[in-house]
Design an enzyme around this catalytic site. Structure first.
Site, PDB file in Angstrom:
ATOM      1  N   LEU A   9      21.818 -11.448  34.844  1.00 60.73           N
ATOM      2  CA  LEU A   9      21.217 -11.209  33.521  1.00 60.73           C
ATOM      3  C   LEU A   9      19.957 -12.051  33.362  1.00 60.73           C
ATOM      4  O   LEU A   9      20.024 -13.280  33.351  1.00 60.73           O
ATOM      5  CB  LEU A   9      22.221 -11.555  32.417  1.00 60.73           C
ATOM      6  CG  LEU A   9      23.575 -10.840  32.513  1.00 60.73           C
ATOM      7  CD1 LEU A   9      24.425 -11.159  31.295  1.00 60.73           C
ATOM      8  CD2 LEU A   9      23.372  -9.330  32.640  1.00 60.73           C
ATOM      9  N   ALA A  11      17.040 -10.864  31.203  1.00 63.43           N
ATOM     10  CA  ALA A  11      16.110 -10.160  30.312  1.00 63.43           C
ATOM     11  C   ALA A  11      15.673 -10.982  29.109  1.00 63.43           C
ATOM     12  O   ALA A  11      14.740 -10.621  28.403  1.00 63.43           O
ATOM     13  CB  ALA A  11      16.750  -8.853  29.829  1.00 63.43           C
ATOM     14  N   GLY A  12      16.355 -12.091  28.878  1.00 63.59           N
ATOM     15  CA  GLY A  12      16.069 -12.881  27.670  1.00 63.59           C
ATOM     16  C   GLY A  12      14.707 -13.558  27.737  1.00 63.59           C
ATOM     17  O   GLY A  12      14.136 -13.743  28.811  1.00 63.59           O
ATOM     18  N   ARG A  16      14.349 -20.949  23.191  1.00 60.53           N
ATOM     19  CA  ARG A  16      14.512 -22.395  23.070  1.00 60.53           C
ATOM     20  C   ARG A  16      13.653 -23.183  24.067  1.00 60.53           C
ATOM     21  O   ARG A  16      13.482 -24.387  23.939  1.00 60.53           O
ATOM     22  CB  ARG A  16      16.006 -22.754  23.246  1.00 60.53           C
ATOM     23  CG  ARG A  16      16.859 -22.302  22.090  1.00 60.53           C
ATOM     24  CD  ARG A  16      18.347 -22.313  22.418  1.00 60.53           C
ATOM     25  NE  ARG A  16      18.769 -21.138  23.189  1.00 60.53           N
ATOM     26  CZ  ARG A  16      20.020 -20.900  23.555  1.00 60.53           C
ATOM     27  NH1 ARG A  16      20.980 -21.740  23.261  1.00 60.53           N
ATOM     28  NH2 ARG A  16      20.320 -19.798  24.245  1.00 60.53           N
ATOM     29  N   GLY A  78      21.879  -8.742  23.382  1.00 59.59           N
ATOM     30  CA  GLY A  78      23.000  -9.588  23.783  1.00 59.59           C
ATOM     31  C   GLY A  78      23.427  -9.334  25.216  1.00 59.59           C
ATOM     32  O   GLY A  78      23.014  -8.357  25.849  1.00 59.59           O
ATOM     33  N   ALA A 423     -26.404 -44.019  64.954  1.00 56.96           N
ATOM     34  CA  ALA A 423     -25.989 -44.327  63.582  1.00 56.96           C
ATOM     35  C   ALA A 423     -27.111 -44.050  62.594  1.00 56.96           C
ATOM     36  O   ALA A 423     -28.291 -44.229  62.898  1.00 56.96           O
ATOM     37  CB  ALA A 423     -25.579 -45.791  63.490  1.00 56.96           C
TER      38      ALA A 423
END
Ligand code: UD1
Ligand code: MG
Length: 462
Positions: A9, A11-12, A16, A78, A423
């Protein structure tokens, strides 16, 4: 053994989390939470893995690709409603279905396997995975009857004060008889505090029908951590990091201070490598055996072979072959490739450059967009001048060359094998084989000049 199916699951939105990023995509030890779940589920080889997506559907799908099938839940009503979306794919199938939330990244394949086996032994209609939590806030509580059988799950927001005291929680993982699951999802109602269709309600519905409800209690409660906010996210990160570090230590890696060592999921490290405190090893990185990763190093998406030393340096998208070393305080940027036994010392930056075996670049040097041969000595403070304000240019330096300190290699130039650059030279033209290149103003000494200088009047200098 009956057929096994898995529904994840995801899909939320994760309200929060207060984030632009969808919850299940938040990384834990460098890997999205839902990816952790899929990785563990794959290990038990189910017939079908179906992920229910909704918020951020495309992003979740991009991440997981064809590792799972997908069902779209366009409105988040839900967890029971979410599972219903998998009916087209799974509704008619015989077998057992494991359901797991996409926000519980710490579950292991072993736990899933144990749950399936327990469920089969118990011949249950549903087996719910539970755990004891010292702080059960936010989780559904397991309500048991006088015979200790599971009666129902009550969500935090629906729980009475007495029910809130219950420490046994619903981990959000269940094993259902697939047919009974889909037959009863439609009986779930949303007359609760959140107005949602709760998946755990199927448990009490099945109980009312006299079906067998089993509960499998986990030994390791930390596996069940559900991430609903950033505090839980940091706890998950900590637990995952501990697990990763312990796995490496079991395989023969010395981690001096695991608490302060951050290694992403999937990083590979050979045995007898020592990782000092404060090191961060991220992404798709492989480290060989007998290496030293010194304090405060950061290594990302890189390949480090055997016997390599990285001392307080940053390595990103780079390759270090056997026996090479870098640091302290140097930076290998994308496409830096160090050959065998290459030495890169302090305060150097290497970008998009291949450095041949045994070449030494000791101090304060920038090498960008270049190919250096083998056995070259690069003096202190050499700069590869690769950018003219419009484009990047590439230079080549031949084997056994010597680049004197404080030289500029103004790209593009080709310096042949066995060249000696004096150098302080600013090299703008190619240098032929076996030659000495000097490209600087000759020194002039003005004799008896001191008395004509202002300093000669100052007390400090007399
Ligand atoms: C859920 C359980 C709770 C359990 C906890 C364990 C329910 C009603 N409650 O609570 O008993 O203790 O997990 O971590 O199931 N989702 C959807 N569609 C939806 C709603 C949620 O796909 O319509 C997904 C979310 O993306 C998430 C998962 O389901 O991955 C769980 O949802 P979440 O809101 O986190 O439920 P919890 O409050 O944690
Ligand atoms: Mg949750």
């Amino acid at each position: 053994m009956s057929n096994r199916y898995v529904i994840i699951l995801a899909a939320g939105k994760g309200t929060r989390m207060k984030s632009k990023l969808y919850k299940v995509l938040h990384p834990v030890a460098g890997k999205a939470m839902v990816d952790h779940v899929v990785t563990q589920v794959e290990k038990i080889n189910p017939e079908v893995i179906e992920t229910v997506i909704g918020h951020g559907a495309e992003k979740v799908q991009d991440l997981l690709g064809d590792r799972t099938k997908y069902a779209l839940q366009s409105e988040q009503l839900g967890t029971a409603h979410a599972v219903q979306q998998a009916e087209d794919e799974l509704g008619s199938k015989e077998g057992m279905t494991l359901i797991v939330n996409g926000d519980t990244p710490l579950f292991t394949a072993e736990t899933f396997e144990n749950l399936f086996n327990y469920h089969e032994e118990q011949k249950a209609a549903v087996t719910i995975l539970t755990a004891h939590a010292d702080n059960p806030f936010g989780y559904g509580r397991i309500i048991r009857d006088e015979n200790n059988d599971v009666q129902a799950v009550v969500e935090q927001k629906d729980a009475t004060p007495e029910q809130q005291d219950i420490r046994e929680i619903n981990t959000g993982v269940y094993c259902f008889d697939n047919k009974l699951l889909f037959d009863n999802l439609k009986n779930v109602k949303n007359d609760n505090a959140q107005g949602e269709y709760y998946l755990p309600d199927v448990v009490s519905i099945l109980r009312e029908q006299g079906k067998k409800i089993a509960a499998y209690q986990m030994d390791d409660l930390s596996e069940s951590l559900g991430v609903n906010d950033r505090i839980a996210l940091s706890n998950a990160e900590k637990l995952m990091r501990k697990r990763i570090n312990e796995d490496h230590m079991r395989e023969g890696v010395t981690i001096v201070d695991p608490e302060s060592t951050y290694i992403d999921f999937g990083v590979k490290i050979g045995n007898d490598t020592v990782i000092e405190p404060g090191s961060k090893i991220f992404g798709n990185t492989t480290i060989g055996s007998d290496c030293l990763i010194g304090s405060g190093s950061r290594i990302e998406n890189s390949v480090i072979e055997d016997n390599v030393q990285v001392i307080s340096s940053t390595i990103e998208d780079a390759v270090m072959h056997n026996g090479s070393n870098v640091g302290p305080n140097s930076h290998l940027r994308p496409k830096a490739v160090l050959g065998e036994d290459v030495h890169v010392g302090n305060f150097c930056e290497i970008k998009n450059a291949e450095i041949g075996d045994r070449t030494k670049i000791g101090h304060l040097t920038y090498v960008g967009d270049a190919t250096l041969g083998t056995d070259i000595n690069v003096g202190c403070g050499v700069v590869f001048v690769n950018y003219d304000g419009v484009g990047k240019h590439h230079s080549n330096i031949g084997d056994h060359s010597f680049i004197g300190s404080n030289s500029n290699i103004v790209s593009p130039v080709n310096v042949s094998d066995h060249s000696f650059i004096a150098a302080g030279s600013t090299i703008t033209n190619d240098v032929p084989f076996h030659s000495l290149a000097i490209a600087r103003e000759r020194q002039t000494n003005k004799e008896d000049f001191w008395d004509r200088l202002p300093v000669s009047k100052s007390e400090d200098w007399n």
